[in-house]
Each structure stands twice: as C-alpha cells, then as structure tokens.
Design an enzyme around this catalytic site. Structure first.
Site, PDB file in Angstrom:
ATOM      1  N   ASP A  71     -35.274  -9.129  31.777  1.00  0.00           N
ATOM      2  CA  ASP A  71     -35.784 -10.463  32.086  1.00  0.00           C
ATOM      3  C   ASP A  71     -37.277 -10.331  32.400  1.00  0.00           C
ATOM      4  O   ASP A  71     -37.874  -9.253  32.259  1.00  0.00           O
ATOM      5  CB  ASP A  71     -34.974 -11.143  33.200  1.00  0.00           C
ATOM      6  CG  ASP A  71     -35.225 -10.544  34.580  1.00  0.00           C
ATOM      7  OD1 ASP A  71     -35.933  -9.524  34.687  1.00  0.00           O
ATOM      8  OD2 ASP A  71     -34.702 -11.105  35.572  1.00  0.00           O
TER       9      ASP A  71
ATOM     10  N   CYS B  63     -33.786  -5.634  35.151  1.00  0.00           N
ATOM     11  CA  CYS B  63     -34.207  -6.888  35.789  1.00  0.00           C
ATOM     12  C   CYS B  63     -34.914  -6.504  37.086  1.00  0.00           C
ATOM     13  O   CYS B  63     -35.304  -5.340  37.258  1.00  0.00           O
ATOM     14  CB  CYS B  63     -33.038  -7.847  35.993  1.00  0.00           C
ATOM     15  SG  CYS B  63     -31.739  -7.293  37.119  1.00  0.00           S
TER      16      CYS B  63
ATOM     17  N   HIS C   3     -19.243  11.271  35.309  1.00  0.00           N
ATOM     18  CA  HIS C   3     -17.964  10.790  35.827  1.00  0.00           C
ATOM     19  C   HIS C   3     -17.545   9.417  35.293  1.00  0.00           C
ATOM     20  O   HIS C   3     -16.353   9.127  35.235  1.00  0.00           O
ATOM     21  CB  HIS C   3     -18.010  10.715  37.365  1.00  0.00           C
ATOM     22  CG  HIS C   3     -17.924  12.057  38.016  1.00  0.00           C
ATOM     23  ND1 HIS C   3     -17.636  12.220  39.359  1.00  0.00           N
ATOM     24  CD2 HIS C   3     -18.078  13.306  37.514  1.00  0.00           C
ATOM     25  CE1 HIS C   3     -17.627  13.518  39.649  1.00  0.00           C
ATOM     26  NE2 HIS C   3     -17.909  14.195  38.544  1.00  0.00           N
TER      27      HIS C   3
ATOM     28  N   THR D 280     -33.951  -6.243  40.348  1.00  0.00           N
ATOM     29  CA  THR D 280     -33.211  -5.253  41.135  1.00  0.00           C
ATOM     30  C   THR D 280     -32.250  -4.426  40.292  1.00  0.00           C
ATOM     31  O   THR D 280     -31.824  -3.345  40.716  1.00  0.00           O
ATOM     32  CB  THR D 280     -32.354  -5.954  42.206  1.00  0.00           C
ATOM     33  OG1 THR D 280     -31.456  -6.857  41.519  1.00  0.00           O
ATOM     34  CG2 THR D 280     -33.209  -6.724  43.197  1.00  0.00           C
TER      35      THR D 280
ATOM     36  N   HIS E 263     -11.622  12.298  34.607  1.00  0.00           N
ATOM     37  CA  HIS E 263     -12.465  11.090  34.633  1.00  0.00           C
ATOM     38  C   HIS E 263     -12.095  10.140  33.495  1.00  0.00           C
ATOM     39  O   HIS E 263     -12.202   8.928  33.639  1.00  0.00           O
ATOM     40  CB  HIS E 263     -13.943  11.476  34.554  1.00  0.00           C
ATOM     41  CG  HIS E 263     -14.335  12.380  35.674  1.00  0.00           C
ATOM     42  ND1 HIS E 263     -14.339  11.954  36.986  1.00  0.00           N
ATOM     43  CD2 HIS E 263     -14.675  13.689  35.691  1.00  0.00           C
ATOM     44  CE1 HIS E 263     -14.693  12.965  37.766  1.00  0.00           C
ATOM     45  NE2 HIS E 263     -14.894  14.030  37.008  1.00  0.00           N
TER      46      HIS E 263
HETATM   47  C1  RB5 Z   1     -35.495 -12.678  38.946  1.00  0.00           C
HETATM   48  O1  RB5 Z   1     -36.289 -13.302  39.894  1.00  0.00           O
HETATM   49  C2  RB5 Z   1     -34.457 -11.804  39.622  1.00  0.00           C
HETATM   50  O2  RB5 Z   1     -33.529 -12.577  40.285  1.00  0.00           O
HETATM   51  C3  RB5 Z   1     -33.781 -10.910  38.609  1.00  0.00           C
HETATM   52  O3  RB5 Z   1     -34.738 -10.160  37.939  1.00  0.00           O
HETATM   53  C4  RB5 Z   1     -32.774  -9.900  39.123  1.00  0.00           C
HETATM   54  O4  RB5 Z   1     -33.305  -9.138  40.150  1.00  0.00           O
HETATM   55  C5  RB5 Z   1     -31.429 -10.415  39.399  1.00  0.00           C
HETATM   56  O5  RB5 Z   1     -30.514  -9.709  39.787  1.00  0.00           O
END
Ligand code: RB5
Length: 151
Positions: free
Chosen positions: A13, A70, A103, A72, A138
């Site tokens: 994203d 993304c 695993h 996080t 596994h």
């Molecule tokens: C975008 O602002 C953020 O929410 C996305 O990149 C991600 O971290 C979602 O899990």
C-alpha cells in the site's frame, strides 16, 4: 545455501511503496522474476485490495511466493491469510523470517515499511528466500490448516 529463484509477486500500500520499490529492485538484481501487483505511488489506497491480488495469485497456484508490505504488515497478513493455501508470515526480524520458512513453510512474506529499515528488510527477504522448509512433523501440522472448518 541454494538460492530460491522462483518468481515472486509483490504488493504494497502507500505506506510501504518506497520499500516495495527497494525490494523489487533487489529481487530483479538477484535474477528473480517479479510480478508487481502495485500500488505504484504514495497516494492513499486500501491495503486489502493489494493483499487480495497477491493472495489470489498464490491461492490459484499462479505463483509460489509472494511478498506483501504495508505500514506495520499487520493488515496485509490478516487479509492474505483468509485465502486457502496462503501462509502469510509477518516477519519484521531475521529469526522470524527463517523460522517462518523452516517450520511454517510460509509462502507470503509480510513486512512493515514503517517498522523496519530498508537494510534489515533486504536481509529478511534474503533469509526468507534462501531458507528451506524442514518438513516432517511441521508438514503434518500444516495439514491441519486444511482440516479447519470441516468439523
Ligand atoms: C495505512 O495507514 C496503514 O493502516 C497500513 O499500511 C497498515 O499498517 C495496516 O495494517
């Protein structure tokens, strides 16, 4: 260790667009074929749209390895793991990257572009691509994934 040169589909994203470009360039330099599912700029988008593109390609068997990025890595992991046959692993450290292959036979690597730096991200990609699945006990554990929802 033998490098895995299988084609990779990559998606991100807006939050991880710069990291996606860095990872993509690294993969190409390694001689790995890359399918880019987008996004292709830093304008705000909805991460599930790109998780779906990558996870669908894996689920349909069009490709064996995917990378999702993304902010996080959490949202991409949640979305991708809804698809049958997709084992998406959020790895923002090297140990998890290796273990997700050994695993869990992870077929999608997920990272958070707002969590880790570029150098660590590329080390994680390298480890993830080069580490084989241990199989054995596994494998039978992973087979239980397919039995979920059948009871
Ligand atoms: C975008 O602002 C953020 O929410 C996305 O990149 C991600 O971290 C979602 O899990």
């Amino acid at each position: 260790m033998e490098k895995n040169k299988a084609p990779v589909i990559i998606g991100c994203d807006h939050a991880a667009y710069p990291l996606k470009e860095i990872v993509k360039a690294y993969l190409i330099k390694q001689g790995i074929e890359v399918a880019d599912a987008g996004t292709d700029k830093e304008d705000s988008v909805d991460y599930p749209d790109f998780a779906i593109k990558v996870a669908e390609a894996l689920s349909k068997g069009n490709v064996e390895r995917g990378i999702l990025l993304c902010g996080t890595g959490i949202g991409m992991s949640m979305a991708a793991n809804r698809f049958p046959g997709v084992r998406a692993a959020l790895c923002n450290d090297l140990f998890s990257a290796g273990m997700s292959r050994r695993h869990n036979n992870a077929n999608v690597l997920v990272m958070g572009g707002r969590v880790i730096g570029d150098v660590l991200a590329l080390e994680i990609v390298k480890t993830w691509l080069e580490t084989p699945f241990d199989g054995g006990r596994h494998q039978s554990r992973l087979e239980k994934f397919d039995q979920m929802g059948e009871k």
